[in-house]
Design an enzyme around this catalytic site. Sequence first.
Site, PDB file in Angstrom:
ATOM      1  CG  HIS A   1      38.643  33.515  45.067  1.00  0.00           C
ATOM      2  ND1 HIS A   1      39.846  33.938  44.568  1.00  0.00           N
ATOM      3  CD2 HIS A   1      37.784  33.497  44.024  1.00  0.00           C
ATOM      4  CE1 HIS A   1      39.717  34.166  43.271  1.00  0.00           C
ATOM      5  NE2 HIS A   1      38.478  33.898  42.922  1.00  0.00           N
TER       6      HIS A   1
ATOM      7  CE  LYS B   1      37.780  41.482  45.636  1.00  0.00           C
ATOM      8  NZ  LYS B   1      39.057  41.825  46.337  1.00  0.00           N
TER       9      LYS B   1
ATOM     10  NE  ARG C   1      34.402  36.991  59.537  1.00  0.00           N
ATOM     11  CZ  ARG C   1      35.374  36.280  58.998  1.00  0.00           C
ATOM     12  NH1 ARG C   1      36.212  35.612  59.759  1.00  0.00           N
ATOM     13  NH2 ARG C   1      35.555  36.240  57.692  1.00  0.00           N
TER      14      ARG C   1
ATOM     15  CD  GLU D   1      40.367  44.827  44.681  1.00  0.00           C
ATOM     16  OE1 GLU D   1      40.744  43.650  44.583  1.00  0.00           O
ATOM     17  OE2 GLU D   1      40.031  45.344  45.756  1.00  0.00           O
ATOM     18  CE  LYS D   2      47.125  45.181  36.424  1.00  0.00           C
ATOM     19  NZ  LYS D   2      46.950  45.335  34.975  1.00  0.00           N
TER      20      LYS D   2
ATOM     21  CG  ASN E   1      37.498  39.265  57.198  1.00  0.00           C
ATOM     22  OD1 ASN E   1      36.501  39.494  56.530  1.00  0.00           O
ATOM     23  ND2 ASN E   1      38.528  38.601  56.731  1.00  0.00           N
TER      24      ASN E   1
HETATM   25  P1  ADP Z   1      36.006  37.309  50.061  1.00  0.00           P
HETATM   26  O1  ADP Z   1      35.537  38.308  51.067  1.00  0.00           O
HETATM   27  O2  ADP Z   1      34.931  36.817  49.150  1.00  0.00           O
HETATM   28  O3  ADP Z   1      36.828  36.219  50.661  1.00  0.00           O
HETATM   29  P2  ADP Z   1      38.419  38.818  49.283  1.00  0.00           P
HETATM   30  O4  ADP Z   1      38.379  40.206  48.791  1.00  0.00           O
HETATM   31  O5  ADP Z   1      38.876  38.595  50.688  1.00  0.00           O
HETATM   32  O6  ADP Z   1      36.963  38.144  49.074  1.00  0.00           O
HETATM   33  O7  ADP Z   1      39.308  37.944  48.325  1.00  0.00           O
HETATM   34  C1  ADP Z   1      39.436  36.557  48.474  1.00  0.00           C
HETATM   35  C2  ADP Z   1      40.633  36.053  47.703  1.00  0.00           C
HETATM   36  O8  ADP Z   1      40.485  36.345  46.302  1.00  0.00           O
HETATM   37  C3  ADP Z   1      41.951  36.712  48.094  1.00  0.00           C
HETATM   38  O9  ADP Z   1      42.547  36.112  49.212  1.00  0.00           O
HETATM   39  C4  ADP Z   1      42.763  36.493  46.829  1.00  0.00           C
HETATM   40  O10 ADP Z   1      43.249  35.169  46.775  1.00  0.00           O
HETATM   41  C5  ADP Z   1      41.726  36.673  45.727  1.00  0.00           C
HETATM   42  N1  ADP Z   1      41.723  38.085  45.273  1.00  0.00           N
HETATM   43  C6  ADP Z   1      40.970  39.103  45.763  1.00  0.00           C
HETATM   44  N2  ADP Z   1      41.251  40.279  45.133  1.00  0.00           N
HETATM   45  C7  ADP Z   1      42.197  39.993  44.204  1.00  0.00           C
HETATM   46  C8  ADP Z   1      42.910  40.767  43.212  1.00  0.00           C
HETATM   47  N3  ADP Z   1      42.686  42.070  43.042  1.00  0.00           N
HETATM   48  N4  ADP Z   1      43.827  40.115  42.443  1.00  0.00           N
HETATM   49  C9  ADP Z   1      44.060  38.789  42.589  1.00  0.00           C
HETATM   50  N5  ADP Z   1      43.418  38.015  43.487  1.00  0.00           N
HETATM   51  C10 ADP Z   1      42.496  38.585  44.292  1.00  0.00           C
END
Ligand code: ADP
Length: 446
Positions: free
Chosen positions: A234, A157, A290, A199-200, A288
């Site tokens: 996502h 990420k 906001r 991340e896992k 977030n």
């Molecule tokens: P962004 O800020 O780009 O939206 P997020 O960290 O909020 O990124 O993650 C967006 C989505 O991606 C989450 O709601 C979930 O569906 C998926 N996601 C994020 N991290 C993981 C994870 N470790 N394992 C599985 N899905 C994940």
Amino acid sequence: MKKVLIANRGEIALRIHRACQEMGIRTVAVHSTADASAMHVRLADESVCIGPPPAKESYLNKAAILSAAHITGADAIHPGYGFLAENADFAEMVEAHGLIFIGPKPEHIRTMGDKIAAKETMRRLGVPLVPGSPGPVASVDEAFAIAQEIGFPVLIKAAAGGGGRGMKVARAEEQLEEAYRTARAEAKAAFGDDTVYIEKYLDRPRHIELQILADAHGHVVHFGERDCSLQRRHQKLVEEAGSPALDPAERDALGATVTAALRQLGYRSAGTLEFLWQDGQFAFIEMNTRLQVEHPVTEMVCGIDLVREQIRIAAGEELGYSQEDIVFQGHAIECRITAEDPVTFAPCPGKVTTYHAPGGLGVRVDSALYSGYTVPPHYDSLVAKLIVHASTRAQAIARMQRCLREMVVDGISTTIPLHQRIMADPEFQAGDYTIHWLERFVARSS
Ligand code: ADP
């Protein structure tokens, strides 16, 4: 506060204007040349054109927005969501110019904008995290070492991430190097910063997030959870309050952890902590700083105006109520309706020949559409948020189905037919879904 400049467009600009009107606060709209006839410009008390259509030259143009605030004598700026809402430099500039930024302290925007720093902060404050690298992962070798430790599948990420960009899954060892390199390249292209972490990758979580409000006097409360598991790439499409999977005791426990953490942090304004929830465990992914697109479902079940509260907090007022005063009533669902083909998701900007919004008991439509309006191609494709509230989840689904049949947006393609299919699906109706459900549903039904 007598006059607020709304540094945004579309439905959220209208949403903020509405709260200001009811508080007796005058509003200033800013707009690009593409939005001269937009509803937020028509409704505001005053408006200023801040540049050409590309967002970089208008809605992201800090100097032009600050000049507009000065020319019109605004006391405060509300950034909405997207654009400059999570830009700590902008919040600092607003304050340096003697204006009120309706949002958190710049230092908290900055910390939470870096997801690695956000996770480290939350870990220190006792919030459970998704297992992963303790900091940035600077090489392929380091990525291998971390993946070995936490086990495949893993997710690479972007630290500066948002909107689901710069995120790549590696299901097994042979996929890691490519996932690592593409995530970095994507992060560099999208955010100008290729810092990544690992991340896992959870295989069947729900996305559950908690809405909080904090005033400048140390009071922090939460407004329960939203389930935003229905996502494509996502990105959230449907949101519910509360989650069909969570019981009140689990919500209360999470709420207690989160409000204690934010009290210790000295946080101010509205915020949302996002978690993945699997096997009864919560794991923090990001915060977030906001107002969020999906905030109306919380407003419907709690009977609160979150924008009004943001404005009161920015003006230095105390919340004036405690956690026990917040009661949850019924169930709310939001469908994000976008100007996109409901099967291919290709953007469909253009002229809306006829627009008719559904109505009736427990129905709310947050939209800047009107008959004859032309959806410009330059911005996000969200054109309406359809929100329903009813005493039970089953009744809310039935109400949403009725509203989707009633809604008319002629002239452009929208995702209304997709929402109709989701609402009619037995698994959705049973509340039986994870973050991976919608992608499979879309693949199945196209
Ligand atoms: P962004 O800020 O780009 O939206 P997020 O960290 O909020 O990124 O993650 C967006 C989505 O991606 C989450 O709601 C979930 O569906 C998926 N996601 C994020 N991290 C993981 C994870 N470790 N394992 C599985 N899905 C994940």
